[in-house]
Design a protein around this motif. Structure first.
Motif, PDB file in Angstrom:
ATOM      1  N   ASP A 112       0.640  -1.830  -0.219  1.00 11.85           N
ATOM      2  CA  ASP A 112       0.234   0.063   0.184  1.00 11.85           C
ATOM      3  C   ASP A 112       0.861   1.494   0.258  1.00 11.85           C
ATOM      4  O   ASP A 112       0.418   2.417  -0.730  1.00 11.85           O
ATOM      5  CB  ASP A 112      -1.031  -0.105   1.083  1.00 11.85           C
ATOM      6  CG  ASP A 112      -1.825  -1.268   1.148  1.00 11.85           C
ATOM      7  OD1 ASP A 112      -2.141  -1.180   0.366  1.00 11.85           O
ATOM      8  OD2 ASP A 112      -2.808  -1.199   2.251  1.00 11.85           O
ATOM      9  N   ARG A 113       1.421   1.291   0.657  1.00 13.26           N
ATOM     10  CA  ARG A 113       2.415   2.423   1.001  1.00 13.26           C
ATOM     11  C   ARG A 113       3.927   2.438  -0.173  1.00 13.26           C
ATOM     12  O   ARG A 113       3.320   4.046  -0.948  1.00 13.26           O
ATOM     13  CB  ARG A 113       4.029   2.202   1.961  1.00 13.26           C
ATOM     14  CG  ARG A 113       3.206   2.712   4.091  1.00 13.26           C
ATOM     15  CD  ARG A 113       4.295   2.841   4.461  1.00 13.26           C
ATOM     16  NE  ARG A 113       5.279   1.847   4.205  1.00 13.26           N
ATOM     17  CZ  ARG A 113       5.852   0.565   4.910  1.00 13.26           C
ATOM     18  NH1 ARG A 113       4.614   0.092   4.533  1.00 13.26           N
ATOM     19  NH2 ARG A 113       6.623  -0.330   4.933  1.00 13.26           N
ATOM     20  N   HIS A 114       3.549   2.032  -1.071  1.00 11.98           N
ATOM     21  CA  HIS A 114       4.662   1.656  -2.194  1.00 11.98           C
ATOM     22  C   HIS A 114       3.216   2.219  -3.072  1.00 11.98           C
ATOM     23  O   HIS A 114       3.797   3.211  -4.196  1.00 11.98           O
ATOM     24  CB  HIS A 114       5.458   0.526  -2.606  1.00 11.98           C
ATOM     25  CG  HIS A 114       6.274   0.062  -4.429  1.00 11.98           C
ATOM     26  ND1 HIS A 114       5.583   0.552  -5.325  1.00 11.98           N
ATOM     27  CD2 HIS A 114       7.181   0.113  -3.916  1.00 11.98           C
ATOM     28  CE1 HIS A 114       6.691   0.584  -6.307  1.00 11.98           C
ATOM     29  NE2 HIS A 114       7.288   0.062  -5.778  1.00 11.98           N
ATOM     30  N   VAL A 115       2.025   1.890  -3.281  1.00  5.31           N
ATOM     31  CA  VAL A 115       1.309   2.544  -4.334  1.00  5.31           C
ATOM     32  C   VAL A 115       1.139   4.078  -3.890  1.00  5.31           C
ATOM     33  O   VAL A 115       1.106   4.392  -4.985  1.00  5.31           O
ATOM     34  CB  VAL A 115      -0.268   1.344  -4.671  1.00  5.31           C
ATOM     35  CG1 VAL A 115      -1.292   2.518  -5.602  1.00  5.31           C
ATOM     36  CG2 VAL A 115      -0.133   0.174  -4.745  1.00  5.31           C
ATOM     37  N   LYS A 116       0.750   4.137  -2.697  1.00  3.47           N
ATOM     38  CA  LYS A 116       0.802   5.629  -2.460  1.00  3.47           C
ATOM     39  C   LYS A 116       1.558   6.514  -3.470  1.00  3.47           C
ATOM     40  O   LYS A 116       1.600   6.850  -3.276  1.00  3.47           O
ATOM     41  CB  LYS A 116       0.579   5.900  -1.266  1.00  3.47           C
ATOM     42  CG  LYS A 116      -0.145   7.042  -0.178  1.00  3.47           C
ATOM     43  CD  LYS A 116      -1.068   6.293   0.918  1.00  3.47           C
ATOM     44  CE  LYS A 116      -0.815   7.906   1.358  1.00  3.47           C
ATOM     45  NZ  LYS A 116      -0.463   8.875   2.575  1.00  3.47           N
ATOM     46  N   LYS A 117       3.340   5.914  -2.782  1.00  4.58           N
ATOM     47  CA  LYS A 117       4.076   7.042  -2.414  1.00  4.58           C
ATOM     48  C   LYS A 117       4.654   6.818  -3.997  1.00  4.58           C
ATOM     49  O   LYS A 117       4.352   8.472  -4.686  1.00  4.58           O
ATOM     50  CB  LYS A 117       5.028   6.248  -1.877  1.00  4.58           C
ATOM     51  CG  LYS A 117       6.744   6.936  -2.377  1.00  4.58           C
ATOM     52  CD  LYS A 117       7.352   7.988  -0.936  1.00  4.58           C
ATOM     53  CE  LYS A 117       8.565   8.208  -1.971  1.00  4.58           C
ATOM     54  NZ  LYS A 117       8.402   9.570  -1.581  1.00  4.58           N
TER      55      LYS A 117
END
Lengths: 403, 315
Positions: free
Chosen positions: A304-309
């Motif tokens: 999720d963090r990767h997609v968000k960033k």
């Protein structure tokens, strides 16, 4: 006026000389300096830009948001600073820049470059200067031959031996008897074939076609037509990203529809699914695998963090391994409470580290934990289908025909 | 080979100068930070490639793009024989292998002229790269090779020796009757032939001599890289860089070639580490600018300056 400019210029030059001559390393440690020489340009750049660089940058940001990594010997959290150099996808440049990082920039730690060849070149250099290096994008049996000579180097990615065996087990499970085995004439394809070809024979599976094709091939339709005529149950392609895309597109055009369609590096990239469409790639298998459904702590959060960033999904293979290698580094620093690289290496070599790819443990320099070996696109997710105990979904067999 | 009827100062100055440089270069590693030595190794490599290239291609105007082939053969000799032979023997063999290859190529290609020769030499590098690849894939069943690593100081002295030998060769050829003959070939090959110069023998020999030290440099530098495969060893960049560096510094002066190789290597280093994201753009702009405004290269700068000064003084 011009006199003043002249004076200013002299002052400026003096300052520049001072800065160059006496870099402000200081004895009061206020940050952890980490360096990497990785491909920002040249043929390796797309791979590096997908699998490693986003994870490096994201990890540094996350660590610094916490105030840094706690290092006991300094009694405080130290923020991380990352130096990235471009190795131009050139080995000579890579070796030289790594030595610059070590000797001139005096970095505390190194992060690995992208790709098998680069790891082979940079691994021994890092070892020479005593820098632990955990390589997330090297998959090579040849590494086993030199591993004992480079004790500071750790291979974290799946190796052809385990992955090849898992692939053959899958064929046995489906009762496949007749396959075509094609491979790119580069280290990756050759090493895989050296593992898979004898394993097929041992299980009584016949490779009616076993043929290599050159790196950078632009048209493989003659080979694919031959495979279509041979009417095999499975196409096994030990391919690199450009040929993975090429073989897929041309197989669609030729309506080459074996019951099992497997290709190498590149299938696990989200862009593979997006280019052809989730429907079209349904049932395609590829080397990998990792996905956010895996039951490892932090896996889903990392995704999720990767997609968000980055506004894009991490690839379903090396990305998570690259991130895991950073987690290991961070945990090793916290465990030892020091930046002493010898101590860090010893901890990495012996302890078990919980990461987004599961509990990593190195034996003889090789990671024995894998989140899975082979993946398959199902409904837009790259499901783990082999090795068997790690399955996140039942494999689809036979593969639906191309739309 | 220097003829005795030359007035003394003409060769005395370069002799004394090179003597001082040799002494300096030999003791320097004791006082320099280790990374500077690594940088020097790279500069040496490009000096060898550039000066060697210019020994043949400078005067004759046959633009060769085969440097990568000769350099790569040296690399492969070192990779294959490095663990059975001592370092020095591997270097010597690397040079010898390149020499023989260049002889062979020379025999088959030097009747080609101009563009045809250039394309042929470029094709040759690619042919060798793919042949080695074919051999590795189908015969040895592996692509990459690990090279025995040698420490940086040893590499430094080896490269220094190769540089000095290359410069000595370039200097003596340039100042001998053979150098004059090569220059004549560049002006008019037919006329040179008619004067009674054995044009073909001379061309082939000069071509082969220019390959020796490229091969030796390849065999030496491979030990720094520890891992090679055909696309690393026969990287076309090693064919183009010497041409660029020679033009950048000035093809017709040995000191120009040295300046070109040194300046471009340092420039690339500086841009690469200070501006990693704009490296290619800046590098390209500087190259274009120098070639546009200084067609004689950096070495032409001095001649331009003195001409300009005269011009101003006359006014």
């Amino acid at each position: 006026m011009s006199g003043m400019i002249k004076q200013l210029r002299v002052v400026f030059i003096l300052l520049a000389v001072l800065v160059v001559a006496f870099p402000l390393t200081g004895y009061c440690k206020d940050k952890i300096l980490i360096g990497t020489a990785i491909s920002l340009s040249g043929p390796y750049a797309p791979g590096a830009g997908m699998t490693q660089i986003p994870n490096y940058k994201m990890w540094v940001e996350e660590v610094n948001a916490k105030g840094g990594i706690y290092v006991k010997e300094y009694g405080k959290r130290l923020p991380v600073e990352l130096i990235i150099y471009d190795d131009k996808s050139d080995i000579g440049t890579a070796v030289k820049l790594v030595e610059k990082l070590v000797l001139e920039d005096k970095v505390d730690l190194l992060l690995p470059p992208w790709g098998t060849a680069m790891h082979f070149a940079v691994g021994p250099v890092a070892n020479k200067y005593g820098y632990p290096l955990i390589g997330p994008t090297i998959s090579s049996e040849k590494l086993r031959k030199v591993a004992h000579k480079i004790p500071y180097f750790f291979g974290i990615l799946n190796m052809p031996r385990e992955q090849g065996a898992a692939l053959v087990d899958l064929l046995v499970e489906f009762g496949i008897k007749k396959v075509a085995l094609i491979y790119v004439a580069d280290a990756y394809g050759i090493e895989w074939t050296a593992e898979v070809s004898p394993a097929l024979k041992a299980k009584g599976i016949k490779a009616v076609i076993e043929q290599s094709y050159p790196l950078g091939a632009k048209d493989l339709s003659p080979l694919l037509k031959k495979i279509k005529a041979a009417n095999v149950d499975a196409l096994l392609g030990m391919s690199y990203p450009p040929d993975t895309f090429l073989i897929t597109a041309q197989s669609m055009g030729l309506k080459l529809n074996p019951k099992l369609f497997y290709l190498g590096v590149g299938v696990a990239f989200p862009v593979y699914r997006d280019k052809f469409g989730a429907k079209a790639v349904e049932g395609v298998m590829g080397a990998g695998a990792w996905n956010p459904k895996l039951p490892y702590p932090g896996a889903k959060e990392y995704y999720d963090r990767h997609v968000k960033k980055w506004n894009k999904e991490p690839d379903r293979w090396g990305s998570a391994f690259a991130y895991a290698s950073l987690q290991i580094l961070e945990q090793a620093i916290e465990k030892t409470g020091t930046l002493d690289r010898k101590k860090l290496r010893d901890v990495i070599a012996t302890e078990t580290f919980p990461t987004v790819i599961g509990p990593v443990k190195f034996e003889g320099g090789f990671n024995i934990q894998a989140p899975g070996e082979i993946g398959q696109w199902q409904n837009g997710e790259f499901e783990v289908v082999a090795g068997k105990p790690k399955r996140t979904a039942k494999p689809i067999y036979p593969k639906p025909a191309w739309p | 080979m220097s003829s005795t009827n030359n007035p003394a100062p003409k060769w005395l100055f370069p002799l004394v100068l090179s003597f001082i440089i040799i002494i300096l270069a030999a003791v320097i590693p004791r006082f320099l930070p280790p990374y500077t030595i690594i940088s020097l190794n790279d500069i040496f490599m490009y000096i060898v490639l550039t000066v060697s290239w210019a020994v043949f291609s400078g005067p004759t105007r046959y633009i060769s793009l085969a440097s990568a082939a000769f350099f790569g053969i040296g690399i492969y000799v070192s990779a294959v024989l490095g663990n059975v032979l001592p370092f020095l023997a591997a270097i010597a063999l690397g040079g010898l292998a390149s020499f023989l290859l260049a002889l062979l190529v020379g025999l088959s290609s030097l009747r080609l002229r101009g563009m045809y020769f250039t394309i042929f030499t470029f094709g040759l590098s690619e042919l060798i790269r793919h042949s080695v690849l074919w051999w590795e894939v189908n015969i040895t069943r592996t692509v990459g090779r690990l090279v025995v690593s040698v420490d940086n100081i040893t590499v430094y002295y080896a490269m220094l020796t190769i540089v000095l030998l290359t410069l000595a060769m370039a200097y003596f050829i340039k100042n001998s009757k053979y150098g004059l003959a090569l220059l004549a070939i560049g002006e008019s090959e037919e006329a040179t032939d008619h004067i009674g110069v054995n044009v073909n023998a001379l061309k082939i020999l000069a071509f082969a001599m220019s390959a020796v030290f490229m091969g030796a440099a390849g065999a030496t530098m491979a030990t720094r890289w520890t891992y090679i495969d055909p696309s690393i060893a026969f990287n076309p960049l090693f064919s183009f860089m010497p041409v660029l560096m020679a033009i950048f510094g000035g093809v017709h002066r040995i000191y120009g070639q040295i300046i070109g190789a040194t300046a471009l290597t340092l420039l690339a280093d500086m841009l690469l580490t200070k501006f990693p994201y704009y490296y290619n753009l800046l590098y390209g702009i500087i190259l274009v600018a120098v070639i546009l405004f200084l067609p004689q290269g950096l070495a032409g700068l001095r001649e331009r300056m003195s001409k300009w000064r005269k011009h101003v003084l006359v006014k």
